[in-house]
Design a protein around this motif. Structure first.
Motif, PDB file in Angstrom:
ATOM      1  N   VAL A 182      -0.222   0.170  -6.231  1.00  0.00           N
ATOM      2  CA  VAL A 182       0.774   1.212  -5.967  1.00  0.00           C
ATOM      3  C   VAL A 182       0.911   2.106  -7.195  1.00  0.00           C
ATOM      4  O   VAL A 182       0.984   3.329  -7.082  1.00  0.00           O
ATOM      5  CB  VAL A 182       2.122   0.588  -5.551  1.00  0.00           C
ATOM      6  N   ARG A 183       0.913   1.499  -8.370  1.00  0.00           N
ATOM      7  CA  ARG A 183       0.980   2.283  -9.614  1.00  0.00           C
ATOM      8  C   ARG A 183      -0.222   3.231  -9.703  1.00  0.00           C
ATOM      9  O   ARG A 183      -0.091   4.396 -10.083  1.00  0.00           O
ATOM     10  CB  ARG A 183       1.005   1.374 -10.846  1.00  0.00           C
ATOM     11  N   GLY A 184      -1.389   2.742  -9.328  1.00  0.00           N
ATOM     12  CA  GLY A 184      -2.588   3.579  -9.337  1.00  0.00           C
ATOM     13  C   GLY A 184      -2.438   4.790  -8.428  1.00  0.00           C
ATOM     14  O   GLY A 184      -2.815   5.898  -8.802  1.00  0.00           O
ATOM     15  N   ALA A 185      -1.886   4.581  -7.236  1.00  0.00           N
ATOM     16  CA  ALA A 185      -1.668   5.690  -6.303  1.00  0.00           C
ATOM     17  C   ALA A 185      -0.678   6.696  -6.883  1.00  0.00           C
ATOM     18  O   ALA A 185      -0.873   7.909  -6.766  1.00  0.00           O
ATOM     19  CB  ALA A 185      -1.166   5.158  -4.959  1.00  0.00           C
ATOM     20  N   LEU A 186       0.388   6.201  -7.517  1.00  0.00           N
ATOM     21  CA  LEU A 186       1.383   7.080  -8.140  1.00  0.00           C
ATOM     22  C   LEU A 186       0.765   7.892  -9.273  1.00  0.00           C
ATOM     23  O   LEU A 186       1.041   9.086  -9.425  1.00  0.00           O
ATOM     24  CB  LEU A 186       2.562   6.263  -8.667  1.00  0.00           C
ATOM     25  N   GLU A 187      -0.079   7.243 -10.073  1.00  0.00           N
ATOM     26  CA  GLU A 187      -0.718   7.937 -11.188  1.00  0.00           C
ATOM     27  C   GLU A 187      -1.700   8.998 -10.698  1.00  0.00           C
ATOM     28  O   GLU A 187      -1.727  10.118 -11.208  1.00  0.00           O
ATOM     29  CB  GLU A 187      -1.413   6.928 -12.102  1.00  0.00           C
ATOM     30  N   GLU A 188      -2.495   8.666  -9.694  1.00  0.00           N
ATOM     31  CA  GLU A 188      -3.458   9.627  -9.150  1.00  0.00           C
ATOM     32  C   GLU A 188      -2.770  10.857  -8.573  1.00  0.00           C
ATOM     33  O   GLU A 188      -3.283  11.966  -8.676  1.00  0.00           O
ATOM     34  CB  GLU A 188      -4.310   8.973  -8.058  1.00  0.00           C
ATOM     35  N   ALA A 189      -1.590  10.649  -7.983  1.00  0.00           N
ATOM     36  CA  ALA A 189      -0.850  11.759  -7.378  1.00  0.00           C
ATOM     37  C   ALA A 189      -0.011  12.524  -8.394  1.00  0.00           C
ATOM     38  O   ALA A 189       0.572  13.558  -8.065  1.00  0.00           O
ATOM     39  CB  ALA A 189       0.062  11.228  -6.271  1.00  0.00           C
ATOM     40  N   GLY A 190       0.079  12.030  -9.621  1.00  0.00           N
ATOM     41  CA  GLY A 190       0.886  12.691 -10.642  1.00  0.00           C
ATOM     42  C   GLY A 190       2.365  12.350 -10.569  1.00  0.00           C
ATOM     43  O   GLY A 190       3.171  12.901 -11.317  1.00  0.00           O
ATOM     44  N   LEU A 191       2.739  11.438  -9.686  1.00  0.00           N
ATOM     45  CA  LEU A 191       4.160  11.075  -9.553  1.00  0.00           C
ATOM     46  C   LEU A 191       4.620  10.097 -10.627  1.00  0.00           C
ATOM     47  O   LEU A 191       5.803  10.026 -10.933  1.00  0.00           O
ATOM     48  CB  LEU A 191       4.432  10.477  -8.169  1.00  0.00           C
ATOM     49  N   ALA A 192       3.703   9.352 -11.207  1.00  0.00           N
ATOM     50  CA  ALA A 192       4.088   8.397 -12.253  1.00  0.00           C
ATOM     51  C   ALA A 192       4.731   9.114 -13.430  1.00  0.00           C
ATOM     52  O   ALA A 192       5.639   8.589 -14.071  1.00  0.00           O
ATOM     53  CB  ALA A 192       2.880   7.580 -12.706  1.00  0.00           C
ATOM     54  N   ALA A 193       4.290  10.343 -13.686  1.00  0.00           N
ATOM     55  CA  ALA A 193       4.851  11.120 -14.802  1.00  0.00           C
ATOM     56  C   ALA A 193       6.246  11.657 -14.479  1.00  0.00           C
ATOM     57  O   ALA A 193       7.009  11.973 -15.382  1.00  0.00           O
ATOM     58  CB  ALA A 193       3.919  12.274 -15.148  1.00  0.00           C
ATOM     59  N   LEU A 194       6.586  11.750 -13.201  1.00  0.00           N
ATOM     60  CA  LEU A 194       7.885  12.289 -12.794  1.00  0.00           C
ATOM     61  C   LEU A 194       8.965  11.225 -12.666  1.00  0.00           C
ATOM     62  O   LEU A 194      10.147  11.552 -12.627  1.00  0.00           O
ATOM     63  CB  LEU A 194       7.764  13.000 -11.436  1.00  0.00           C
ATOM     64  N   LEU A 195       8.552   9.965 -12.559  1.00  0.00           N
ATOM     65  CA  LEU A 195       9.507   8.890 -12.273  1.00  0.00           C
ATOM     66  C   LEU A 195       9.499   7.831 -13.362  1.00  0.00           C
ATOM     67  O   LEU A 195       8.440   7.336 -13.759  1.00  0.00           O
ATOM     68  CB  LEU A 195       9.159   8.236 -10.929  1.00  0.00           C
ATOM     69  N   GLU A 196      10.680   7.480 -13.796  1.00  0.00           N
ATOM     70  CA  GLU A 196      10.826   6.389 -14.748  1.00  0.00           C
ATOM     71  C   GLU A 196      10.536   5.086 -14.027  1.00  0.00           C
ATOM     72  O   GLU A 196      10.915   4.895 -12.873  1.00  0.00           O
ATOM     73  CB  GLU A 196      12.260   6.388 -15.289  1.00  0.00           C
ATOM     74  N   SER A 197       9.872   4.178 -14.705  1.00  0.00           N
ATOM     75  CA  SER A 197       9.502   2.904 -14.087  1.00  0.00           C
ATOM     76  C   SER A 197       9.803   1.755 -15.043  1.00  0.00           C
ATOM     77  O   SER A 197       9.596   1.886 -16.253  1.00  0.00           O
ATOM     78  CB  SER A 197       8.010   2.926 -13.746  1.00  0.00           C
ATOM     79  N   HIS A 198      10.298   0.652 -14.484  1.00  0.00           N
ATOM     80  CA  HIS A 198      10.596  -0.548 -15.270  1.00  0.00           C
ATOM     81  C   HIS A 198       9.946  -1.757 -14.614  1.00  0.00           C
ATOM     82  O   HIS A 198       9.786  -1.791 -13.389  1.00  0.00           O
ATOM     83  CB  HIS A 198      12.108  -0.756 -15.382  1.00  0.00           C
ATOM     84  N   GLN A 256       0.851  -1.189   0.000  1.00  0.00           N
ATOM     85  CA  GLN A 256       0.000   0.000   0.000  1.00  0.00           C
ATOM     86  C   GLN A 256       0.886   1.239   0.000  1.00  0.00           C
ATOM     87  O   GLN A 256       1.923   1.261   0.658  1.00  0.00           O
ATOM     88  CB  GLN A 256      -0.886  -0.006   1.252  1.00  0.00           C
ATOM     89  N   LEU A 257       0.470   2.257  -0.738  1.00  0.00           N
ATOM     90  CA  LEU A 257       1.176   3.540  -0.754  1.00  0.00           C
ATOM     91  C   LEU A 257       0.133   4.624  -0.503  1.00  0.00           C
ATOM     92  O   LEU A 257      -0.673   4.942  -1.376  1.00  0.00           O
ATOM     93  CB  LEU A 257       1.889   3.746  -2.096  1.00  0.00           C
ATOM     94  N   THR A 258       0.132   5.155   0.707  1.00  0.00           N
ATOM     95  CA  THR A 258      -0.865   6.155   1.106  1.00  0.00           C
ATOM     96  C   THR A 258      -0.338   7.559   0.801  1.00  0.00           C
ATOM     97  O   THR A 258       0.819   7.726   0.417  1.00  0.00           O
ATOM     98  CB  THR A 258      -1.176   6.036   2.609  1.00  0.00           C
ATOM     99  N   PRO A 259      -1.169   8.589   0.997  1.00  0.00           N
ATOM    100  CA  PRO A 259      -0.697   9.958   0.778  1.00  0.00           C
ATOM    101  C   PRO A 259       0.565  10.306   1.568  1.00  0.00           C
ATOM    102  O   PRO A 259       1.417  11.047   1.063  1.00  0.00           O
ATOM    103  CB  PRO A 259      -1.893  10.815   1.211  1.00  0.00           C
ATOM    104  N   ALA A 260       0.726   9.767   2.759  1.00  0.00           N
ATOM    105  CA  ALA A 260       1.942  10.045   3.533  1.00  0.00           C
ATOM    106  C   ALA A 260       3.174   9.466   2.823  1.00  0.00           C
ATOM    107  O   ALA A 260       4.226  10.109   2.767  1.00  0.00           O
ATOM    108  CB  ALA A 260       1.824   9.458   4.941  1.00  0.00           C
ATOM    109  N   GLY A 261       3.054   8.291   2.260  1.00  0.00           N
ATOM    110  CA  GLY A 261       4.154   7.690   1.511  1.00  0.00           C
ATOM    111  C   GLY A 261       4.431   8.434   0.219  1.00  0.00           C
ATOM    112  O   GLY A 261       5.586   8.605  -0.187  1.00  0.00           O
TER     113      GLY A 261
END
Length: 129
Positions: free
Chosen positions: A100-116, A60-65
């Motif tokens: 976790v990917r969903g949480a990153l995408e909702e927060a806009g962080l997926a666009a800032l970080l490269e992922s493999h 789980q990746l919450t807003p605090a994470g």
């Protein structure tokens, strides 16, 4: 939450296990910031070229994470946090589970970080070598 750490050449790998929630976020953030720092404060060239976050065991990746991760992204930018500037540390994600990917995408962080999809590809992407 537990966090394993490994060095591969000029890349540091962190493997958090379990939820990154409000209880775990301060520890996660401290480990991220420590991993981004050079071994000796007066030698910024000794900072790792890259930081790979193997998120395969994060449940789980919450807003605090997410906040902790955003602070690390800001810290990793070139020149951040040091008077003389630095080359910056590349943060790359590996093996991100669907929720976790969903949480990153909702927060806009997926666009800032490269992922493999796997750790080896992420390490290659994060390395200067």
């Amino acid at each position: 939450m537990q966090i394993a750490e490994e060095a591969r050449g000029d890349v540091t790998i962190l493997r958090p296990v379990g939820p990154i929630d409000s209880a775990a976020a301060p520890r996660f953030e401290a480990r991220l910031i420590a991993a981004l720092a050079p071994a000796a404060p007066d030698e910024p060239a000794k900072a790792p070229a890259g930081l790979v976050l193997d998120l395969s065991a994060v449940t789980q990746l919450t807003p605090a994470g997410l906040r902790s991760l955003l602070l690390a992204v800001r810290q990793a930018r070139p020149g951040a946090g040091s008077a003389g500037g630095r080359s910056g540390v590349r943060i790359v994600l590996a093996a991100v589970p669907g929720p976790v990917r969903g949480a990153l995408e909702e927060a806009g962080l997926a666009a800032l970080l490269e992922s493999h999809g796997d750790l080896e590809a992420a390490v290659r992407a994060a390395s200067r070598q």
